[in-house]
Design an enzyme around this catalytic site. Sequence first.
Site, PDB file in Angstrom:
ATOM      1  N   GLY A  31      -4.872 -60.095  -6.843  1.00 16.37           N
ATOM      2  CA  GLY A  31      -4.856 -61.462  -6.362  1.00 16.37           C
ATOM      3  C   GLY A  31      -4.504 -62.388  -7.499  1.00 16.37           C
ATOM      4  N   VAL A  33      -4.990 -65.461 -10.428  1.00 14.18           N
ATOM      5  CA  VAL A  33      -5.926 -65.637 -11.538  1.00 14.18           C
ATOM      6  C   VAL A  33      -7.166 -66.382 -11.055  1.00 14.18           C
ATOM      7  CG1 VAL A  33      -6.246 -66.707 -13.792  1.00 14.18           C
ATOM      8  CG2 VAL A  33      -4.060 -65.642 -13.212  1.00 14.18           C
ATOM      9  N   ASP A  35      -9.464 -65.521  -8.983  1.00 10.90           N
ATOM     10  CA  ASP A  35      -9.893 -65.360  -7.595  1.00 10.90           C
ATOM     11  C   ASP A  35     -11.204 -64.584  -7.495  1.00 10.90           C
ATOM     12  OD1 ASP A  35      -7.921 -66.790  -6.387  1.00 10.90           O
ATOM     13  OD2 ASP A  35      -6.693 -65.079  -5.799  1.00 10.90           O
ATOM     14  N   SER A  38     -12.843 -59.427 -10.966  1.00 17.35           N
ATOM     15  CA  SER A  38     -13.779 -58.734 -11.848  1.00 17.35           C
ATOM     16  C   SER A  38     -15.224 -58.935 -11.395  1.00 17.35           C
ATOM     17  CB  SER A  38     -13.605 -59.219 -13.290  1.00 17.35           C
ATOM     18  OG  SER A  38     -12.306 -58.926 -13.754  1.00 17.35           O
ATOM     19  N   ASP A 110      -9.198 -52.680 -11.544  1.00 18.39           N
ATOM     20  CA  ASP A 110      -9.133 -54.146 -11.553  1.00 18.39           C
ATOM     21  C   ASP A 110      -7.825 -54.535 -12.219  1.00 18.39           C
ATOM     22  OD1 ASP A 110      -9.703 -56.844 -11.469  1.00 18.39           O
ATOM     23  OD2 ASP A 110     -10.836 -56.802 -13.344  1.00 18.39           O
ATOM     24  N   THR A 111      -6.899 -55.060 -11.453  1.00 14.80           N
ATOM     25  CA  THR A 111      -5.548 -55.324 -11.965  1.00 14.80           C
ATOM     26  C   THR A 111      -5.356 -56.797 -12.299  1.00 14.80           C
ATOM     27  OG1 THR A 111      -4.668 -55.604  -9.726  1.00 14.80           O
ATOM     28  CG2 THR A 111      -4.583 -53.402 -10.665  1.00 14.80           C
ATOM     29  N   GLY A 113      -4.028 -60.676 -12.780  1.00 13.76           N
ATOM     30  CA  GLY A 113      -3.504 -61.643 -11.831  1.00 13.76           C
ATOM     31  C   GLY A 113      -2.265 -62.368 -12.311  1.00 13.76           C
ATOM     32  N   HIS A 114      -2.072 -62.462 -13.638  1.00 10.48           N
ATOM     33  CA  HIS A 114      -0.926 -63.204 -14.159  1.00 10.48           C
ATOM     34  C   HIS A 114       0.390 -62.507 -13.819  1.00 10.48           C
ATOM     35  CE1 HIS A 114      -3.778 -65.617 -16.364  1.00 10.48           C
ATOM     36  NE2 HIS A 114      -2.817 -66.342 -16.884  1.00 10.48           N
ATOM     37  N   SER A 542      30.571 -51.352 -31.302  1.00 10.72           N
ATOM     38  CA  SER A 542      29.511 -50.569 -30.630  1.00 10.72           C
ATOM     39  C   SER A 542      28.164 -50.811 -31.305  1.00 10.72           C
ATOM     40  CB  SER A 542      29.856 -49.080 -30.606  1.00 10.72           C
ATOM     41  OG  SER A 542      30.345 -48.609 -31.834  1.00 10.72           O
TER      42      SER A 542
END
Length: 629
Positions: A31, A33, A35, A38, A110-111, A113-114, A542
Site C-alpha cells: 500500500g 506510505v 498506511d 508494519s 512487509d513490502t 510503499g515508496h 565502442s
Amino acid sequence: MAHVSNLIGSDIEAYLTQHQHKSLLRFITCGSVDDGKSTLIGRLLYDSKMIFEDQLAALEKDSKTVGTQGGELDLALLVDGLAAEREQGITIDVAYRFFSTDKRKFIVADTPGHEQYTRNMVTGASTADLAVILIDARKGVLTQTRRHSYLVQLMGIRHAVLAVNKMDLVDWSQERFDAIVSDYRRFAEQIGLKSVLAIPLSGLTGDNVTSRSGRAPWYDGPVLMEQLETVEIDEARRVSGPLRFPVQSVNRPNADFRGFAGQIVSGRVKPGDAIRVSPSGKTSTVDRIVTQDGDLGEAIAGQSVTLTLRDEIDCSRGDIISAADDPPEASDQFETTLIWMSEEPALPGRPYWLKIGARTVSATITEIKHKINVNTLEHLAAKVLEPNEIAVCNISLDQAVAFDAYEQNSDTGGFILIDRTSNATAGAGLIRFALRRAQNVHWQSIDVTRSARAEIKGQKPAVLWFTGLSGAGKSTIANLVDKKLHSLGKHTVVLDGDNVRHGLNRDLGFTDADRVENVRRVAEVAKLMADAGLIVLVSFISPFRAERDMARRLMCDGEFYEVFVDTSLAEAEKRDVKGLYKKARSGQLKNFTGVDSPYERPENPEFHIDTATTDAASAAALIVDKLTS
C-alpha cells in the site's frame, strides 16, 4: 496459546510436532506510505503470541525512545528493523516474519510503499499466495494503491484483502468505507483483480484484525485473521497441475547410479510414468523416486526428490522433466513483461544473463514494445527502461529453454536478468508467450564450411576490434594494418565507425541505446565476414565493455583480438581532427564519449597500444607480426 518464550523441554517438542503438518500461507502487505503496514503485521505477531520475551522487552524500550505512539507499544517497530526505516518512519527493505496459529503457519512480507522501492515489492510478491492491500481510511485510494494492486495482479497473486485501515480515525463510518471500496473495485475490475475481500479495521487498536470489533456492527464479513486462516492456498492447484520437475543437479555418486535431483513445482509423479525431458524432447520412464528416507511410491508438488530413469538419456541441470504427453514449450524468443530493477537503464541489444529455473543463458532485449504507466494503465513508447519501470519487451536467447506462460506456472514462466559485469539482478520478467518467429526461423545447413572458405584463402579468420576515444588513432592504425596484410596477400575488410553510419547504421543516433545497437549490428556483420574466411578490422569507439564482450562471444575461440588504442582524453581533445570535442564542450553535440558519455577502458585487451610511447607504424607492425606468426 502461550508465548513461544514460555515453551521449554517437552513443550517445545510437542509444539513443533503440532505445527509440522499445518499448511503454510505466504502473503504480503502493501500500500502507500504510512498506511500502517508494519503496524498491522506487528499486531498479527503480537496477538498470535509469536513474540519472544527479549523481543517484547526491546519493543517496550524502543517504543518509549523512538516510537510514534506516545510511549505506548509501537508495534511497527517489530518489523521496521533497518535504522534508516526507523529514522524516516517508513519501510525500505522487504521484511519477512513468521507466525503461526492453531490452524495455519504464515510467512508475511512487509513490502515498501515508496515508488522507488517497487522492485522490493515485486521481490516480496514473487512467492506470495495472498496480498493484503492497505488503504488509509482518511486518504482513500491513492496512486501507490493502484500501483501495488497492478503489481499484485501482474505477479499472479490470486487472492487479495483490501484492508481499509485506521477506521478509528474516521469514526468507523460505513459511508466512508463503502465509498473507498466502490472506488477500489472499479480499478480492480480494470486490471483483472477478481478475488478481493474488503475489511474495515484498525491495526493500531486491533479491531477486526484477530477479533471482531463492536465498533462496526454494519460489517458482517470475516476478520483479517479468519480470512488468512481459511483462504484457499495454491498448493492444491499446484498438485493438480501438469508435472514440472526442473532439474537442479545430476546426482552420480558411482557408476551404478544416475539420478536427477530437484523440487517438483507442479503435478505428481510415480515410478512407471512416461516422461519427457525439455527442451531436448527425449523420452523415458521413471524408474525410482529416491529420497534420504527411502524410495517413494509417489511424489507431489513441493517435494524435493531424486528421479532415476530406465534409459540413459541426455538430461542436465536446467532441463525440465514433465509428463511425456504434456510437456512445457521450448523457444529462444519470447514476449515478456519486464520489471526493471537496476540503477543502470535497460538497453535493447545489450547482453545479459537470463536465469530461468536452474538454467542460465545469454539474452538480449530485442525490442521494448511499450512501457506501462501502472497508475493510468497507459501504454507509452520507450527506447530504454529506467529503474522500477515496467514494460512489455521481446527477448532473444542464444539457445532454446523450456518454459510455461507465467500465468499458467510462475515457477517455469518467471525469470531474472543479470548484469554480466556486476552479476547483480537487473530485472525480473514474466514470460507471456513464445514469438512465432522463433518457430518459423531455422538454421539452414550449408555444405561449404567456414574452415573451407578460410583454407581457400590460405589464412585463419580473425576479427581485430580497435577501440578507444575519438581521435585516439584507431582508424589510422587499422588502415596501416590493412595495407600491410594486403601486401602479404591476406584477404581483409575494414568496418569503420564513420563509414558504417552512412549506410547500415544511418538510422542510429548517439544515445546509449543507439550505441549498443550500433555495435551489435557491426559485431554480427563481422561474424559473417569471419565465417567467410576474412580478416576483419573493426574501428569503433565502442565505449561499453558489455558490447565488446558480446562481440567477442560471437567469434570462435582465438579469433577475436581487442586492440585498445590508448590515448588520454586531453591528447585526443588536443588533436580534435574533426572538431567534435569543441562542439561537445560547447553543448552542440550531446552524448559525446569522454565528455558527457562514459568510456569503459578494456581490462584485458590482446593489444594495448599506448600512443604516448608507440607511433602508428610501430603499432601496426606489432599487430601484423602477432597475427601472422
